[in-house]
Motif scaffolding. Sequence first.
Motif, PDB file in Angstrom:
ATOM      1  N   PRO A 299       0.863  -1.203   0.094  1.00  0.00           N
ATOM      2  CA  PRO A 299      -0.162   0.224   0.399  1.00  0.00           C
ATOM      3  C   PRO A 299       1.093   1.287   0.038  1.00  0.00           C
ATOM      4  CG  PRO A 299       0.128  -0.837   1.747  1.00  0.00           C
ATOM      5  CD  PRO A 299       0.995  -1.896   1.312  1.00  0.00           C
ATOM      6  N   GLY A 300       0.566   2.229   0.007  1.00  0.00           N
ATOM      7  CA  GLY A 300       1.093   3.562  -0.427  1.00  0.00           C
ATOM      8  C   GLY A 300       0.947   4.299  -1.183  1.00  0.00           C
ATOM      9  N   ASN A 301       0.764   3.303  -2.963  1.00  0.00           N
ATOM     10  CA  ASN A 301       0.696   4.371  -3.652  1.00  0.00           C
ATOM     11  C   ASN A 301      -0.591   3.420  -4.668  1.00  0.00           C
ATOM     12  OD1 ASN A 301       1.518   1.940  -5.488  1.00  0.00           O
ATOM     13  ND2 ASN A 301       3.584   1.564  -3.930  1.00  0.00           N
ATOM     14  N   ASP A 302       0.018   4.449  -5.499  1.00  0.00           N
ATOM     15  CA  ASP A 302      -1.512   4.179  -7.515  1.00  0.00           C
ATOM     16  C   ASP A 302      -1.972   2.866  -7.515  1.00  0.00           C
ATOM     17  OD1 ASP A 302      -3.339   6.574  -6.127  1.00  0.00           O
ATOM     18  OD2 ASP A 302      -2.451   7.560  -7.627  1.00  0.00           O
ATOM     19  N   ALA A 303      -0.758   2.357  -6.717  1.00  0.00           N
ATOM     20  CA  ALA A 303      -0.399   0.830  -8.562  1.00  0.00           C
ATOM     21  C   ALA A 303      -0.718  -0.441  -7.643  1.00  0.00           C
ATOM     22  CB  ALA A 303       0.862   0.809  -8.790  1.00  0.00           C
ATOM     23  N   ASP A 304      -1.361  -1.117  -8.466  1.00  0.00           N
ATOM     24  CA  ASP A 304      -1.980  -2.603  -7.748  1.00  0.00           C
ATOM     25  C   ASP A 304      -0.873  -3.896  -8.382  1.00  0.00           C
ATOM     26  OD1 ASP A 304      -3.448  -1.373  -6.112  1.00  0.00           O
ATOM     27  OD2 ASP A 304      -5.656  -1.265  -7.115  1.00  0.00           O
ATOM     28  N   MET A 305       0.534  -3.549  -8.183  1.00  0.00           N
ATOM     29  CA  MET A 305       1.345  -4.976  -9.350  1.00  0.00           C
ATOM     30  C   MET A 305       0.732  -5.993  -9.313  1.00  0.00           C
ATOM     31  SD  MET A 305       4.822  -3.336  -8.871  1.00  0.00           S
ATOM     32  CE  MET A 305       4.894  -2.533  -7.250  1.00  0.00           C
ATOM     33  N   LEU A 306       0.856  -6.999  -7.677  1.00  0.00           N
ATOM     34  CA  LEU A 306       0.091  -7.967  -8.242  1.00  0.00           C
ATOM     35  C   LEU A 306      -0.972  -8.341  -8.698  1.00  0.00           C
ATOM     36  CD1 LEU A 306       1.891  -9.152  -5.289  1.00  0.00           C
ATOM     37  CD2 LEU A 306       2.491  -9.368  -7.226  1.00  0.00           C
ATOM     38  N   ASN A 307      -1.900  -7.267  -8.288  1.00  0.00           N
ATOM     39  CA  ASN A 307      -3.439  -7.806  -8.415  1.00  0.00           C
ATOM     40  C   ASN A 307      -3.698  -7.472 -10.623  1.00  0.00           C
ATOM     41  OD1 ASN A 307      -6.356  -7.461  -8.560  1.00  0.00           O
ATOM     42  ND2 ASN A 307      -5.858  -5.949  -9.565  1.00  0.00           N
ATOM     43  N   ASP A 308      -3.003  -6.807 -11.250  1.00  0.00           N
ATOM     44  CA  ASP A 308      -2.282  -6.214 -12.479  1.00  0.00           C
ATOM     45  C   ASP A 308      -1.595  -7.477 -12.920  1.00  0.00           C
ATOM     46  OD1 ASP A 308      -4.428  -3.994 -12.173  1.00  0.00           O
ATOM     47  OD2 ASP A 308      -2.143  -2.423 -12.051  1.00  0.00           O
ATOM     48  N   LEU A 309      -0.762  -8.061 -12.655  1.00  0.00           N
ATOM     49  CA  LEU A 309      -0.011  -8.997 -12.384  1.00  0.00           C
ATOM     50  C   LEU A 309      -0.770  -9.764 -13.063  1.00  0.00           C
ATOM     51  CD1 LEU A 309       3.538  -9.029 -11.755  1.00  0.00           C
ATOM     52  CD2 LEU A 309       2.383  -9.172 -13.905  1.00  0.00           C
ATOM     53  N   PHE A 310      -1.825 -10.648 -11.798  1.00  0.00           N
ATOM     54  CA  PHE A 310      -2.744 -11.951 -11.458  1.00  0.00           C
ATOM     55  C   PHE A 310      -3.606 -11.746 -12.834  1.00  0.00           C
ATOM     56  CE2 PHE A 310      -1.660 -12.414  -6.997  1.00  0.00           C
ATOM     57  CZ  PHE A 310      -0.900 -13.089  -7.425  1.00  0.00           C
ATOM     58  N   CYS A 311      -4.133 -10.756 -13.034  1.00  0.00           N
ATOM     59  CA  CYS A 311      -4.861 -10.777 -14.231  1.00  0.00           C
ATOM     60  C   CYS A 311      -4.791 -10.463 -15.530  1.00  0.00           C
ATOM     61  CB  CYS A 311      -6.001  -8.768 -13.567  1.00  0.00           C
ATOM     62  SG  CYS A 311      -7.459  -8.774 -12.378  1.00  0.00           S
ATOM     63  N   GLY A 312      -3.286  -9.831 -15.405  1.00  0.00           N
ATOM     64  CA  GLY A 312      -3.199  -9.439 -16.910  1.00  0.00           C
ATOM     65  C   GLY A 312      -3.025 -11.680 -17.412  1.00  0.00           C
ATOM     66  N   ALA A 313      -2.036 -11.809 -16.554  1.00  0.00           N
ATOM     67  CA  ALA A 313      -1.559 -13.281 -16.651  1.00  0.00           C
ATOM     68  C   ALA A 313      -3.364 -14.203 -16.897  1.00  0.00           C
ATOM     69  CB  ALA A 313      -1.269 -13.888 -15.346  1.00  0.00           C
ATOM     70  N   VAL A 314      -3.967 -14.034 -16.617  1.00  0.00           N
ATOM     71  CA  VAL A 314      -5.041 -15.204 -16.938  1.00  0.00           C
ATOM     72  C   VAL A 314      -6.000 -13.916 -17.977  1.00  0.00           C
ATOM     73  CG1 VAL A 314      -7.650 -15.770 -15.898  1.00  0.00           C
ATOM     74  CG2 VAL A 314      -5.534 -15.395 -14.376  1.00  0.00           C
ATOM     75  N   ASN A 315      -5.973 -13.267 -18.342  1.00  0.00           N
ATOM     76  CA  ASN A 315      -6.196 -12.343 -19.153  1.00  0.00           C
ATOM     77  C   ASN A 315      -5.280 -13.446 -20.462  1.00  0.00           C
ATOM     78  OD1 ASN A 315      -8.515 -11.029 -18.040  1.00  0.00           O
ATOM     79  ND2 ASN A 315      -7.487  -9.150 -18.301  1.00  0.00           N
ATOM     80  N   THR A 316      -4.023 -13.406 -20.712  1.00  0.00           N
ATOM     81  CA  THR A 316      -3.359 -14.085 -22.041  1.00  0.00           C
ATOM     82  C   THR A 316      -3.491 -15.182 -21.650  1.00  0.00           C
ATOM     83  OG1 THR A 316      -1.474 -13.842 -20.494  1.00  0.00           O
ATOM     84  CG2 THR A 316      -1.985 -11.674 -21.751  1.00  0.00           C
ATOM     85  N   ALA A 317      -4.311 -15.698 -21.073  1.00  0.00           N
ATOM     86  CA  ALA A 317      -4.366 -17.183 -20.868  1.00  0.00           C
ATOM     87  C   ALA A 317      -5.318 -18.093 -22.125  1.00  0.00           C
ATOM     88  CB  ALA A 317      -4.574 -18.416 -19.952  1.00  0.00           C
ATOM     89  N   ARG A 318      -4.097 -18.705 -23.043  1.00  0.00           N
ATOM     90  CA  ARG A 318      -4.849 -19.552 -23.898  1.00  0.00           C
ATOM     91  C   ARG A 318      -5.414 -21.173 -23.649  1.00  0.00           C
ATOM     92  NH1 ARG A 318      -5.842 -15.455 -24.788  1.00  0.00           N
ATOM     93  NH2 ARG A 318      -5.108 -13.942 -25.878  1.00  0.00           N
ATOM     94  N   ARG A 319      -4.160 -21.427 -22.701  1.00  0.00           N
ATOM     95  CA  ARG A 319      -4.602 -23.045 -22.408  1.00  0.00           C
ATOM     96  C   ARG A 319      -5.443 -23.459 -21.532  1.00  0.00           C
ATOM     97  NH1 ARG A 319      -0.212 -22.888 -25.123  1.00  0.00           N
ATOM     98  NH2 ARG A 319       0.908 -23.525 -23.278  1.00  0.00           N
ATOM     99  N   SER A 320      -4.076 -23.080 -20.187  1.00  0.00           N
ATOM    100  CA  SER A 320      -4.623 -23.288 -19.279  1.00  0.00           C
ATOM    101  C   SER A 320      -4.348 -21.947 -17.402  1.00  0.00           C
ATOM    102  CB  SER A 320      -3.772 -24.888 -18.061  1.00  0.00           C
ATOM    103  OG  SER A 320      -2.889 -24.549 -18.635  1.00  0.00           O
ATOM    104  N   VAL A 321      -4.725 -22.558 -16.549  1.00  0.00           N
ATOM    105  CA  VAL A 321      -4.543 -21.727 -15.680  1.00  0.00           C
ATOM    106  C   VAL A 321      -5.284 -22.583 -14.230  1.00  0.00           C
ATOM    107  CG1 VAL A 321      -5.212 -20.005 -13.331  1.00  0.00           C
ATOM    108  CG2 VAL A 321      -5.455 -19.463 -16.964  1.00  0.00           C
ATOM    109  N   ARG A 322      -3.781 -22.686 -13.362  1.00  0.00           N
ATOM    110  CA  ARG A 322      -3.928 -23.505 -12.521  1.00  0.00           C
ATOM    111  C   ARG A 322      -3.106 -22.467 -10.599  1.00  0.00           C
ATOM    112  NH1 ARG A 322      -1.718 -27.405 -16.263  1.00  0.00           N
ATOM    113  NH2 ARG A 322      -2.677 -28.959 -15.567  1.00  0.00           N
ATOM    114  N   ILE A 323      -4.696 -22.326 -10.201  1.00  0.00           N
ATOM    115  CA  ILE A 323      -4.139 -21.574  -8.652  1.00  0.00           C
ATOM    116  C   ILE A 323      -3.867 -22.018  -8.016  1.00  0.00           C
ATOM    117  CG2 ILE A 323      -4.992 -19.970  -7.262  1.00  0.00           C
ATOM    118  CD1 ILE A 323      -6.128 -18.755 -10.060  1.00  0.00           C
ATOM    119  N   MET A 324      -3.491 -22.148  -6.873  1.00  0.00           N
ATOM    120  CA  MET A 324      -3.638 -22.435  -5.344  1.00  0.00           C
ATOM    121  C   MET A 324      -2.722 -21.576  -4.512  1.00  0.00           C
ATOM    122  SD  MET A 324      -0.733 -25.613  -3.368  1.00  0.00           S
ATOM    123  CE  MET A 324      -1.799 -27.177  -4.085  1.00  0.00           C
ATOM    124  N   THR A 325      -3.852 -21.592  -3.546  1.00  0.00           N
ATOM    125  CA  THR A 325      -4.050 -20.370  -2.856  1.00  0.00           C
ATOM    126  C   THR A 325      -5.298 -21.174  -1.348  1.00  0.00           C
ATOM    127  OG1 THR A 325      -4.366 -18.179  -1.915  1.00  0.00           O
ATOM    128  CG2 THR A 325      -5.871 -19.334  -3.807  1.00  0.00           C
TER     129      THR A 325
END
Length: 470
Positions: A299-325
């Motif tokens: 926190p402390g800035n306007d960027a949401d780097m990890l959220n944007d990276l997660f979204c970008g990775a899923v949005n560019t996926a063409r075959r598979s996405v596996r998540i464990m959390t």
Amino acid sequence: MLLLETLGLLAAHILSWVAVCHALLTKRDPRSALGWTATSLLLPVLGPLLYVLFGISRAQSRAEKIMRQRAAQEPEYAHPACPAEPPEQVPENIVRMAHLGRNLTDQHLCGGNTLSPLRNGDEAYPAMLEAIAAARNHVFLATYIFNAGHTGTAFTEALAAAAARGVDVRVLVDGIGTLYSWRKPWKKLAARGIKVALFLPPKLFPPNLSINLRNHRKVLVCDDIGFTGGMNISDDNIQSGRKSCVQDVHFRCLGPIVNQLRRAFLLNWGFCTGEYTPLPPGSGQIRGESHCRIVMDGPGNDADMLNDLFCGAVNTARRSVRIMTPYFLPTHDLMGSLRSAGQRGVDVRVVLPAKNNLPYVHWATFRLLPTLLNAGVRVWYQPPPFAHTKLLAVDGYYSQIGSANLDARSLRLNFELNMEVFDPAFHGLLAGHIDDAISRSREITLADLERQSLPVKLRNAACWIFSPYL
């Protein structure tokens, strides 16, 4: 009397409009801004009071203030120059995701790395202790939790022995994370020549009792060997001979990416102590085939780097996405990305723990599952022991590991550290780990959710309402 009533009404309306203006200027989600606007205008006095208590993000405001104070002290390596062209050839198949990460982090990928998964404390702790014992220059350890017990004692002795032979040993523990154990093994370290710092510890004077703004990052750097992932220092991560334990995966890192881990620790250290020391000389030795990049978010800035990276990775996926959390309360953006991936035929698989140490998060998750299942996303619950593992594997080549969970606390309120990894072989290791868990897990269906009783559904919904604060 009439004058007093008029002045009171005027003051109430002014308060309402002050709250409305603040919500309109600060809220990112228009639904949130609309809700607080309506509440403030329709409930004079009470509405603005509720907004002050629950609508204002004090964590974000406090983080912004702290970051402004630290900005003047930061060294040059806090914001290194990022040339337009990458310093090394990036394989064609990873250019798009590599470009997204570069734009968000202002860092290029570094190649030549090897990452080795270490399952549970049974594998991770011996490797970490061996690296501490072999260190000759520096040992930098950052952890959220440093609990008492056999593991805590082993690390304390190893760190003290390193300091005794002249190694620069520093330990950074989160201020709230220290409360997980009555006995504080890290307190003994300072007396044995080890530099110890706490990350924003709670205190009465000046008052700081916030449970937010936690340093959830886990980093160990011993000269040219690094470790990161989601594992704390605790006996809970030892499986051998224990009925109650926590499953997790940590990673040993070799190659130029260790320089980025070292930089991350020293920036954290300077943030806590105000002492920014020069970067020790790093090694550029090629140790493998993985292209990697560290992502530091908080926190402390306007960027949401990890959220944007997660979204970008899923949005560019063409075959598979596996998540464990372990904790799954995705942002609205990430929910949309997962739904979109499922609807366009991507094989999206999410693995969650059937037993959770935070039951209210577990219950809240059930409330959002129907919208994912309807979109074609598949969800499994793996049997105990509780799995604290955080992994993302996409399309056979892209992975993320690190400390961040997929919930608002990690993506909005905590300081987190993840690593992007571009490597088909490493992806295969993570995908294999997730698929092995799936083979032992129970898939949840819409029919399962429909069979839940009305009281259970209401309980889940009540927890879900508070998901931004969990």
